[in-house]
Scaffold this motif. Sequence first.
Motif, PDB file in Angstrom:
ATOM      1  N   LEU A 158      36.409  42.877  48.555  1.00 40.79           N
ATOM      2  CA  LEU A 158      36.286  41.710  47.684  1.00 40.79           C
ATOM      3  C   LEU A 158      34.834  41.252  47.716  1.00 40.79           C
ATOM      4  N   GLU A 159      34.179  41.273  46.555  1.00 43.63           N
ATOM      5  CA  GLU A 159      32.752  40.950  46.490  1.00 43.63           C
ATOM      6  C   GLU A 159      32.473  39.588  45.859  1.00 43.63           C
ATOM      7  N   GLY A 160      33.480  38.972  45.283  1.00 42.75           N
ATOM      8  CA  GLY A 160      33.268  37.657  44.701  1.00 42.75           C
ATOM      9  C   GLY A 160      34.450  37.216  43.871  1.00 42.75           C
ATOM     10  N   THR A 161      34.416  35.956  43.472  1.00 49.72           N
ATOM     11  CA  THR A 161      35.476  35.376  42.651  1.00 49.72           C
ATOM     12  C   THR A 161      34.846  34.657  41.473  1.00 49.72           C
ATOM     13  N   LEU A 162      35.359  34.935  40.295  1.00 48.26           N
ATOM     14  CA  LEU A 162      34.958  34.205  39.092  1.00 48.26           C
ATOM     15  C   LEU A 162      36.051  33.169  38.837  1.00 48.26           C
ATOM     16  N   ARG A 163      35.714  31.915  38.966  1.00 46.79           N
ATOM     17  CA  ARG A 163      36.683  30.839  38.856  1.00 46.79           C
ATOM     18  C   ARG A 163      37.065  30.577  37.405  1.00 46.79           C
ATOM     19  N   GLU A 164      38.378  30.378  37.193  1.00 50.38           N
ATOM     20  CA  GLU A 164      38.933  30.045  35.878  1.00 50.38           C
ATOM     21  C   GLU A 164      38.391  30.964  34.789  1.00 50.38           C
ATOM     22  N   ARG A 165      38.406  32.251  35.047  1.00 50.88           N
ATOM     23  CA  ARG A 165      37.838  33.230  34.112  1.00 50.88           C
ATOM     24  C   ARG A 165      38.727  33.469  32.898  1.00 50.88           C
ATOM     25  N   TRP A 166      40.048  33.460  33.098  1.00 50.98           N
ATOM     26  CA  TRP A 166      40.968  33.771  32.013  1.00 50.98           C
ATOM     27  C   TRP A 166      41.864  32.578  31.709  1.00 50.98           C
ATOM     28  N   CYS A 167      42.240  32.460  30.443  1.00 50.05           N
ATOM     29  CA  CYS A 167      43.246  31.497  30.022  1.00 50.05           C
ATOM     30  C   CYS A 167      44.263  32.270  29.192  1.00 50.05           C
ATOM     31  N   VAL A 168      45.454  32.471  29.767  1.00 42.98           N
ATOM     32  CA  VAL A 168      46.511  33.222  29.100  1.00 42.98           C
ATOM     33  C   VAL A 168      47.702  32.298  28.936  1.00 42.98           C
ATOM     34  N   ALA A 169      48.121  32.107  27.705  1.00 41.59           N
ATOM     35  CA  ALA A 169      49.245  31.225  27.380  1.00 41.59           C
ATOM     36  C   ALA A 169      49.049  29.838  28.004  1.00 41.59           C
ATOM     37  N   GLY A 170      47.818  29.343  27.983  1.00 45.45           N
ATOM     38  CA  GLY A 170      47.510  28.013  28.486  1.00 45.45           C
ATOM     39  C   GLY A 170      47.323  27.916  29.991  1.00 45.45           C
ATOM     40  N   GLU A 171      47.473  29.024  30.714  1.00 43.84           N
ATOM     41  CA  GLU A 171      47.327  29.018  32.175  1.00 43.84           C
ATOM     42  C   GLU A 171      45.974  29.610  32.573  1.00 43.84           C
ATOM     43  N   LEU A 172      45.198  28.831  33.326  1.00 44.09           N
ATOM     44  CA  LEU A 172      43.906  29.307  33.816  1.00 44.09           C
ATOM     45  C   LEU A 172      44.091  30.148  35.069  1.00 44.09           C
ATOM     46  N   SER A 173      43.272  31.191  35.207  1.00 44.22           N
ATOM     47  CA  SER A 173      43.326  32.008  36.421  1.00 44.22           C
ATOM     48  C   SER A 173      41.930  32.500  36.777  1.00 44.22           C
ATOM     49  N   ASP A 174      41.740  32.718  38.060  1.00 42.37           N
ATOM     50  CA  ASP A 174      40.489  33.261  38.581  1.00 42.37           C
ATOM     51  C   ASP A 174      40.521  34.783  38.514  1.00 42.37           C
ATOM     52  N   SER A 175      39.375  35.395  38.765  1.00 40.46           N
ATOM     53  CA  SER A 175      39.278  36.848  38.892  1.00 40.46           C
ATOM     54  C   SER A 175      38.616  37.177  40.218  1.00 40.46           C
ATOM     55  N   GLY A 176      39.285  38.000  41.001  1.00 34.33           N
ATOM     56  CA  GLY A 176      38.690  38.547  42.212  1.00 34.33           C
ATOM     57  C   GLY A 176      38.015  39.852  41.854  1.00 34.33           C
ATOM     58  N   LEU A 177      36.739  39.982  42.198  1.00 33.51           N
ATOM     59  CA  LEU A 177      35.977  41.187  41.868  1.00 33.51           C
ATOM     60  C   LEU A 177      35.850  42.059  43.110  1.00 33.51           C
ATOM     61  N   TYR A 178      36.349  43.289  42.998  1.00 32.89           N
ATOM     62  CA  TYR A 178      36.348  44.244  44.102  1.00 32.89           C
ATOM     63  C   TYR A 178      35.431  45.405  43.775  1.00 32.89           C
ATOM     64  N   GLY A 179      34.803  45.963  44.802  1.00 33.36           N
ATOM     65  CA  GLY A 179      33.935  47.113  44.629  1.00 33.36           C
ATOM     66  C   GLY A 179      34.220  48.176  45.677  1.00 33.36           C
ATOM     67  N   LEU A 180      34.028  49.428  45.276  1.00 34.49           N
ATOM     68  CA  LEU A 180      34.186  50.569  46.172  1.00 34.49           C
ATOM     69  C   LEU A 180      32.983  51.484  45.994  1.00 34.49           C
ATOM     70  N   LEU A 181      32.281  51.770  47.083  1.00 35.67           N
ATOM     71  CA  LEU A 181      31.177  52.735  47.059  1.00 35.67           C
ATOM     72  C   LEU A 181      31.768  54.084  47.431  1.00 35.67           C
ATOM     73  N   LEU A 182      31.861  54.972  46.435  1.00 32.62           N
ATOM     74  CA  LEU A 182      32.571  56.228  46.620  1.00 32.62           C
ATOM     75  C   LEU A 182      31.907  57.148  47.620  1.00 32.62           C
ATOM     76  N   GLU A 183      30.592  57.203  47.632  1.00 32.91           N
ATOM     77  CA  GLU A 183      29.917  58.125  48.544  1.00 32.91           C
ATOM     78  C   GLU A 183      30.124  57.729  50.001  1.00 32.91           C
ATOM     79  N   ARG A 184      30.398  56.461  50.230  1.00 34.29           N
ATOM     80  CA  ARG A 184      30.670  56.003  51.605  1.00 34.29           C
ATOM     81  C   ARG A 184      32.138  56.144  51.949  1.00 34.29           C
ATOM     82  N   ALA A 185      32.985  56.223  50.918  1.00 39.74           N
ATOM     83  CA  ALA A 185      34.439  56.268  51.159  1.00 39.74           C
ATOM     84  C   ALA A 185      34.903  57.667  51.551  1.00 39.74           C
ATOM     85  N   GLU A 186      34.114  58.684  51.249  1.00 35.59           N
ATOM     86  CA  GLU A 186      34.552  60.067  51.485  1.00 35.59           C
ATOM     87  C   GLU A 186      34.518  60.442  52.938  1.00 35.59           C
TER      88      GLU A 186
END
Length: 186
Positions: A158-186
């Motif tokens: 988890l690299e960060g959170t974008l607060r109240e990024r989406w509004c779907v059917a009147g409901e606000l939600s945040d977005s958690g931003l995740y990252g994966l470095l593939l060369e380190r994962a192998e």
Amino acid sequence: MSHLHAFPHDLRLYSPRLDLRPMGAEDAGAWFGIMADPQVMRFWNHAPWRTLDEAHAALLADRQAFAQGHLLKLGIYRRDSGELIGMCQCYHFDRNSRRAEIGYCLASGAQGQGFMSEALEHFIQYLSRDLDLRRLEAEIDPRNTASARILERLGFVLEGTLRERWCVAGELSDSGLYGLLLERAE
């Protein structure tokens, strides 16, 4: 750049229980069933679909984007029954940075059985090995704890959170931003 190249039209990835391949027009009914399910769409960035026409239009747009190398979207099919149970996708390719984003969903009846972890593990191997990507990103609703667990098991951070990024059917939600470095994962 927003794409890499056209993907092989016969692309198929196999795992012990799953077959990942591009969806076709014949999948519209099953795909609609997944995308119209409020449980599946609970943490999505748009409301559940309401008509089969939405599935047909999306599959056509996906095939065009696939042919142009803008979107790699693969249906997830059970090998034992051939049933379409979800999808995983890669998009927003940046060739210079060797980076892209992934997304995924799974039919409610197939959740909790390890299918998504199995599918994403093979999908990510393909993205690293065959597309030579260096970094993957995923955006999820932080309330979707099952999705967060899958990403973390696969090595995403988890690299960060974008607060109240989406509004779907009147409901606000945040977005958690995740990252994966593939060369380190192998």
